[in-house]
Write an enzyme that holds these catalytic residues in place. Structure first.
Site, PDB file in Angstrom:
ATOM      1  N   HIS A  79       5.240 -27.672 -13.813  1.00 54.99           N
ATOM      2  CA  HIS A  79       3.886 -27.491 -13.273  1.00 54.99           C
ATOM      3  C   HIS A  79       3.142 -26.366 -14.003  1.00 54.99           C
ATOM      4  CE1 HIS A  79       4.520 -30.094  -9.674  1.00 54.99           C
ATOM      5  NE2 HIS A  79       5.776 -29.715  -9.834  1.00 54.99           N
ATOM      6  N   ASN A 152       3.301 -32.824  -3.768  1.00 57.67           N
ATOM      7  CA  ASN A 152       2.930 -33.626  -4.932  1.00 57.67           C
ATOM      8  C   ASN A 152       1.989 -34.743  -4.521  1.00 57.67           C
ATOM      9  OD1 ASN A 152       4.434 -32.283  -6.874  1.00 57.67           O
ATOM     10  ND2 ASN A 152       6.215 -33.618  -6.688  1.00 57.67           N
ATOM     11  N   HIS A 343       5.655 -20.954  -2.666  1.00 56.63           N
ATOM     12  CA  HIS A 343       7.067 -20.979  -2.283  1.00 56.63           C
ATOM     13  C   HIS A 343       7.188 -21.759  -0.971  1.00 56.63           C
ATOM     14  CE1 HIS A 343      11.033 -19.976  -1.235  1.00 56.63           C
ATOM     15  NE2 HIS A 343      10.912 -18.708  -0.908  1.00 56.63           N
ATOM     16  N   TYR A 366      12.003 -20.942  -5.653  1.00 56.06           N
ATOM     17  CA  TYR A 366      10.632 -20.477  -5.886  1.00 56.06           C
ATOM     18  C   TYR A 366      10.521 -18.954  -5.861  1.00 56.06           C
ATOM     19  CZ  TYR A 366       9.081 -25.319  -5.675  1.00 56.06           C
ATOM     20  OH  TYR A 366       8.908 -26.648  -5.934  1.00 56.06           O
TER      21      TYR A 366
HETATM   22 FE1  HDE Z   1       8.975 -27.568  -7.508  1.00 56.77          FE
HETATM   23  N1  HDE Z   1       9.140 -25.876  -8.612  1.00 56.77           N
HETATM   24  N2  HDE Z   1      10.984 -27.753  -7.481  1.00 56.77           N
HETATM   25  N3  HDE Z   1       8.838 -29.368  -6.535  1.00 56.77           N
HETATM   26  N4  HDE Z   1       6.988 -27.466  -7.556  1.00 56.77           N
HETATM   27  C1  HDE Z   1       8.115 -25.146  -9.067  1.00 56.77           C
HETATM   28  O1  HDE Z   1       7.971 -22.817  -8.959  1.00 56.77           O
HETATM   29  C2  HDE Z   1      11.852 -26.785  -7.824  1.00 56.77           C
HETATM   30  C3  HDE Z   1       9.869 -30.142  -6.108  1.00 56.77           C
HETATM   31  C4  HDE Z   1       6.106 -28.264  -6.910  1.00 56.77           C
HETATM   32  O2  HDE Z   1       1.037 -24.748  -8.485  1.00 56.77           O
HETATM   33  C5  HDE Z   1       8.570 -23.849  -9.690  1.00 56.77           C
HETATM   34  O3  HDE Z   1       6.356 -21.248  -9.179  1.00 56.77           O
HETATM   35  C6  HDE Z   1      13.199 -27.190  -7.531  1.00 56.77           C
HETATM   36  C7  HDE Z   1       9.421 -31.143  -5.186  1.00 56.77           C
HETATM   37  C8  HDE Z   1       4.759 -27.849  -7.206  1.00 56.77           C
HETATM   38  O4  HDE Z   1       2.314 -22.993  -8.727  1.00 56.77           O
HETATM   39  C9  HDE Z   1      10.073 -23.870  -9.493  1.00 56.77           C
HETATM   40  C10 HDE Z   1      13.100 -28.453  -7.017  1.00 56.77           C
HETATM   41  C11 HDE Z   1       8.071 -30.950  -5.074  1.00 56.77           C
HETATM   42  C12 HDE Z   1       4.881 -26.744  -8.047  1.00 56.77           C
HETATM   43  C13 HDE Z   1      10.274 -25.190  -8.795  1.00 56.77           C
HETATM   44  C14 HDE Z   1      11.708 -28.801  -6.986  1.00 56.77           C
HETATM   45  C15 HDE Z   1       7.732 -29.841  -5.925  1.00 56.77           C
HETATM   46  C16 HDE Z   1       6.289 -26.522  -8.236  1.00 56.77           C
HETATM   47  C17 HDE Z   1       8.095 -23.629 -11.095  1.00 56.77           C
HETATM   48  C18 HDE Z   1      14.216 -29.378  -6.553  1.00 56.77           C
HETATM   49  C19 HDE Z   1       7.079 -31.756  -4.225  1.00 56.77           C
HETATM   50  C20 HDE Z   1       3.778 -25.936  -8.662  1.00 56.77           C
HETATM   51  C21 HDE Z   1       7.078 -22.524 -11.018  1.00 56.77           C
HETATM   52  C22 HDE Z   1      15.127 -28.800  -5.662  1.00 56.77           C
HETATM   53  C23 HDE Z   1       7.332 -31.656  -2.813  1.00 56.77           C
HETATM   54  C24 HDE Z   1       3.257 -24.876  -7.729  1.00 56.77           C
HETATM   55  C25 HDE Z   1       7.050 -22.113  -9.652  1.00 56.77           C
HETATM   56  C26 HDE Z   1       2.110 -24.141  -8.362  1.00 56.77           C
HETATM   57  C27 HDE Z   1       6.825 -25.465  -8.988  1.00 56.77           C
HETATM   58  C28 HDE Z   1      11.510 -25.584  -8.399  1.00 56.77           C
HETATM   59  C29 HDE Z   1      11.240 -30.062  -6.554  1.00 56.77           C
HETATM   60  C30 HDE Z   1       6.366 -29.389  -6.054  1.00 56.77           C
HETATM   61  C31 HDE Z   1      10.919 -23.718 -10.740  1.00 56.77           C
HETATM   62  C32 HDE Z   1      14.443 -26.379  -7.786  1.00 56.77           C
HETATM   63  C33 HDE Z   1      10.277 -32.189  -4.466  1.00 56.77           C
HETATM   64  C34 HDE Z   1       3.476 -28.491  -6.704  1.00 56.77           C
HETATM   65  O5  HDE Z   1      10.484 -22.833  -8.657  1.00 56.77           O
END
Ligand code: HDE
Length: 694
Positions: A79, A152, A343, A366
């Site tokens: 993202h 999402n 987060h 997060y």
């Molecule tokens: Fe994320 N995800 N994600 N994700 N995600 C991040 O956090 C992560 C997942 C989502 O505009 C990171 O600050 C793991 C699902 C959005 O700043 C990180 C897993 C969904 C955004 C991270 C998931 C999301 C992130 C990268 C599986 C939809 C952007 C930078 C266990 C429900 C937020 C950050 C923004 C961002 C980890 C799966 C949505 C790396 C480990 C499912 C919208 O922490």
């Protein structure tokens, strides 16, 4: 040889001559260093002699360059590319029956929000329109703390367990040896991974559908994905799924359009959101929930903790609970959009988690990621992350601490300062006592094992054009995969999703009969009814609101007709942009907004072609003009034209046909017919002429 000293003109403040920079003597406007020292010269470094070396003592230069060298922070690992906006959320009713969350009690109370939309796979500088999932993250600054709904635009996910997230992301990002492709899933590593992960199939159907190439960020739905809990003041818990629904309805581009937009305007979505808000056309969404109890959860034929499943709206309908309006652009992109730290663990009393194993992993990730992105544990003090309610505890010091924390007492319990912060068992957050538990093991529940039934249901819920796009998307992506075994494995999965889908993709790649035979863990169900709510085409709003009509004009165009079209489009909430061969040549009261060469028709929603007779003749020799029309036709846009446009249409191979949205504007009903076609957004009946289906 001794060089002649150059002639240098000096102004009174020591600048080199010939400059037009404005200087100030007022204290208020003085340019200063970070220490507040006024700067006399921001043009020249301090040198020993006018042609001599720069001096180490130049603290102004060193501070400026040092700061510049550190301007970038690590981009988000996923993202990375995003666009943000400020706004507010307002509940539609009092929800105390379901939750004690303070921002959901009073329909007259507005809560500030900041939203960040994003793509997933590309880097921060990548384009806005790749085929990808879109992030939809909302921070609610409630008066009982910040609540982040980090969702999402697709309601399911690729994987069921956080353990697989790094593998998924590694596979979709640029391949590690070559550093490409950027921002694209169409390559071997991604399809290798997902073809070995049957649980990805449902999400792949969504990602390959038109949801992966939205028209704009204003036209996407948002989903919390996991099942959450709402908890009321009595401690009663209700399961919920969160859904955002856009006020403009959903709309997507066609793949060819998305690809061309990427070249014509890599910032297409960011610009669209910015301009809409800047012009006062505030985008809005309703927040809806699907609320259900344990008994209902037990009756469903899938596990509500499995993030690869949806609950069809036809099974549990949506209840609208609030409205979000985005009313202001960020003042500073870095300070706000880049530094905002979402987060899923930012939660408030009245909302709670479930043990969905994907959500549980996110609850760790997060916070951890913010430590490396924002440099330490005090990121909550950055203005965009700061709660708007009082924030008091005994966490102290650390990198970049900004608050002044007075007093001797930095511990609890204490008796030295009776005014220091204390626990509040009544108002404080208390976790719902989830009875779930058991032996320590690494195991996937058997209730997570059906990977194909809902993928099939999704396919069957699509209209014929949407099914055609899914076939084309799989064909495009898999045709980019160089390893035949991966293609064959994926064809095996598609056969399991729906034999017709597998056959069509195989035929389109010339691989009929080559699908690998795969054994599903659970036989896919054949009896799930289609869910019409999943189709974008079936839900497209017939409106011009939020859409842009482009008018192609030349010297001598009919200004009165142009004005008539403009007023009619505006009346319906749309806008008109004038495209002309030369931007700097307003004529006959017509002022161009864009020059044809930089404004291909893929950037607009509907087209009118209003050249003069001579102008049309001139445009016959311009590929940009002919392509403008050809692409507009192939991208299924309504096309209105004036009488003199005939030769141009003929050159583009387009015939007038109101039934196919190609409408003559002359005559009493012409404009109405054009507007009716433009409101439809895409003229689907035309698609068979331009994209024959395999
Ligand atoms: Fe994320 N995800 N994600 N994700 N995600 C991040 O956090 C992560 C997942 C989502 O505009 C990171 O600050 C793991 C699902 C959005 O700043 C990180 C897993 C969904 C955004 C991270 C998931 C999301 C992130 C990268 C599986 C939809 C952007 C930078 C266990 C429900 C937020 C950050 C923004 C961002 C980890 C799966 C949505 C790396 C480990 C499912 C919208 O922490």
């Amino acid at each position: 040889m001794k060089q002649k000293p150059p002639k240098v003109m000096r102004s009174a403040n020591g600048r080199s001559g010939g400059e037009t920079h404005q200087t100030t003597t007022s204290d208020k406007q003085a340019l200063t260093t970070n220490q507040g020292v006024p700067i006399a010269d921001n043009q020249n470094s301090l040198k020993g002699g006018v042609r001599g070396p720069t001096l180490l003592e130049d603290f102004v230069l060193r501070e400026k360059i040092t700061h510049f060298d550190h301007e970038r922070i690590p981009e988000r690992i996923v993202h990375a590319r995003g666009s943000g906006a400020h706004g507010y959320f307002q509940p539609l009713k009092n929800l105390s029956r379901l939750t004690r969350a303070s921002f959901l009690q009073d329909p007259s109370k507005r809560t500030k929000v900041f939203v960040r939309f994003s793509t997933v796979a590309g880097g921060a500088g990548s384009v806005d329109t790749p085929r990808d999932v879109r992030g939809f993250a909302v921070k609610f600054y409630t008066d009982e703390g910040n609540f982040d709904l980090v969702g999402n635009n697709i309601p399911v996910f690729f994987i069921q367990d956080a353990m697989k997230f790094p593998d998924l992301v590694h596979s979709v990002k640029m391949e590690p040896d070559r550093g490409f492709p950027q921002s694209a899933s169409a390559h071997d590593t991604f399809w290798d991974f997902v073809s070995l992960m049957p649980e990805s199939m449902h999400m792949l159907m969504w990602a390959m559908s038109d949801r992966g190439i939205p028209r704009s960020l204003r036209h996407i739905e948002g989903f919390g994905v996991h099942t959450f809990r709402l908890v009321n003041a009595k401690g009663v818990s209700t399961f919920v799924k969160f859904h955002w629904r856009p006020g403009l309805g959903m709309a997507s581009t066609l793949w060819d359009e998305a690809v061309k937009i990427a070249g014509a305007d890599p910032d297409y979505h960011r610009r669209d959101l910015w301009q809409a808000i800047d012009s006062g056309d505030f985008p809005e969404w309703t927040l809806n929930i699907q609320a259900f109890d344990q008994v209902t959860a037990d009756e469903l034929d899938f596990d509500i903790l499995d993030p690869t499943k949806i609950i069809p709206e036809e099974t549990i309908p949506l209840t609208p609970i609030g409205r979000m309006v985005l009313t202001a652009n960020p003042v500073n992109f870095f300070a706000e959009t880049e530094q905002i730290a979402f987060h899923p663990g930012h939660i408030v009393p009245g909302i709670d988690f479930t043990p969905d194993p994907l959500l549980q992993g996110r609850l760790f990730s997060y916070l951890d990621t913010q430590l490396s992105r924002l440099g330490g544990p005090n990121f909550h003090e950055i203005p965009i992350n700061r709660p708007v309610c009082p924030m008091r505890n005994f966490q102290r010091d650390g990198h970049m601490r900004m608050n002044l924390q007075p007093g001797r007492v930095n511990f609890e319990p204490s008796s030295l300062d009776p005014g220091s912060p204390r626990e509040n068992p009544v108002r404080g957050f208390s976790s719902f006592p989830d009875p779930e538990g058991g032996p320590k093991l690494r195991q996937r529940p058997a209730t997570f094992a059906d990977h194909y039934s809902q993928a099939r249901q999704f396919w069957r819920s699509m209209t014929p054009p949407e099914q055609g796009h899914i076939v084309n998307a799989f064909t495009f992506e898999l045709s980019k995969v160089e390893t035949p075994a991966i293609r064959k494995r994926m064809l095996g999965h598609l056969d399991l999703v729906e034999p017709a889908l597998g056959k069509r993709v195989a035929a389109a790649m010339g691989m009929t009969g080559q699908a690998e035979r795969l054994m599903p863990a659970v036989t896919p169900r054949d009896d799930l009814p289609p869910s019409p709510a999943l189709s974008i085409v079936a839900k497209t709003l017939e409106t011009l609101k939020g859409r842009t009509v482009a008018a192609l004009v030349t010297d001598g165009s009919d200004a009165a007709l142009l004005q008539k079209v403009r007023l009619a489009v505006r009346k319906e909430g749309g806008q008109l942009e004038v495209v002309a061969p030369r931007i700097g040549a307003p004529k006959d009261g017509i002022v161009p907004d864009r020059q044809l060469d930089g404004a291909p028709s893929c950037l607009f929603d509907a087209l009118v072609v209003l050249p003069s007779r001579d102008g049309a003749r001139e445009l016959l020799g311009a590929a940009a003009a002919v392509d403008w029309l050809r692409d507009g036709f192939a991208h299924l846009k309504a096309i209105g034209f004036s009488g003199d446009a005939g030769p141009l249409l003929a050159k583009a191979g387009i015939e007038a046909d109101p039934a196919l949205g190609v409408v003559a504007l002359d005559g009493s009903r012409g404009l109405d017919a054009f507007l009716a076609a433009a409101r439809k957004y895409k003229i689907w009946d035309r698609e068979r002429l331009v994209r024959p289906q395999p």
